[in-house]
Design an enzyme around this catalytic site. Sequence first.
Site, short mmCIF file in Angstrom:
data_model
loop_
_atom_site.label_atom_id
_atom_site.label_comp_id
_atom_site.label_asym_id
_atom_site.label_seq_id
_atom_site.Cartn_x
_atom_site.Cartn_y
_atom_site.Cartn_z
N HIS A 206 0.83 -1.20 0.00
CA HIS A 206 0.00 0.00 0.00
C HIS A 206 0.86 1.25 0.00
CE1 HIS A 206 -3.76 -2.19 0.73
NE2 HIS A 206 -3.01 -2.99 1.47
N SER A 207 1.91 1.25 0.81
CA SER A 207 2.76 2.43 0.93
C SER A 207 3.40 2.79 -0.41
CB SER A 207 3.84 2.20 1.98
OG SER A 207 4.65 3.35 2.13
#
Length: 363
Positions: free
Chosen positions: A320-321
Amino acid sequence: MAGEKGVADTLTQSVPNNVTSEMGLALLDVADVIRPYPAVVAYLQQVKNDDFLDELVKHKGGEEARAAIAAFLDQCGMRCAGEIDITTALVRKTDTLVPLLLSNIQNFAPGESQRRFCYKGGRSVAKEAGLTSACGACQMATKAAETKRMIDLVRNLIGYREYPKYDIVSRYLIYKQALLQEAARLVQAHVLQTGTSIISPARTPREGFCTHPSTESQIIDNAKMSSRHYAKLTPPRVFTSEKSRITGAYNRDNLPTDALAGLPVSAGVIEDLHGVILNMAEANPAGGDILVRALPTQAGHPCLSPSKVSSPEVSGLMTHSAVIAREYGLPERLSAWRNATKLIKDGQRIRVNGADGFVEVLE
């Protein structure tokens, strides 16, 4: 390689239907609602309790602010650091949500979310036009059409990769609320001393509460001691299902001597002061700072809006990051040396090279 990565990063900025990146943009919109009301801002600067919304309506603009915050929480209130752990706090907690709101109010002008989304989207459209034009100029009409088709697929579908995690965490909120309701019943029955006691020992058998209420304190204390013990441990970066560890080293060719090596994720180079964040609840985001985190979490994504770059210690190319960094157009490097959050002191000036994947301490 860096040039190709820069093209890919640009093409995946401001894509539609990404529920995780939209969380940071939505928080900017909430700040726009609150900003015109000084009394509400002053109130938020001194709140301590998680039930602050109940008192918010007593101030001028409080009704509007409460409605905006409530709408945000309905959509994103289940996101938090370690959100798949049933024992963790939610982003709706005061010490997580309010600092993010105040930072957005202080560091941005009204309309920042739309301005940011349109700017990044415009860059992507321009890059797409440049690629297809280059194919046309080389008399590769078929190649230009195929390039356009693939770009459309990426931009229209890549955001949907965030939905499975979003749906899972949405259900976790229901589970946690059910646990707390049961805890309230056990408090009334004098089985538990406090409602939060049912959360603390989540990894221990709960039958002990009901069969031996007098052991509650001991069970909770043991759980807290175990948590503190495990928090001090450093797990291996990679291990197999057979419990074998996989070790290795980064290729340091062409890297500065003292650089912290990692994986290149999002193209760009940034120099700035940085803040080390070990716990998102203790974060105090400020516009222009580089955030150095131990782990990438969904609760940290709203922090990326006012920041220039995120640099987590551990992650991967499709986490996600990494996706959010590319969405926001932020340089990012992932998986640097262990204990990077300890090796780099809070407030030092550093340089993050997202294309080549390393960090340098400048002063």
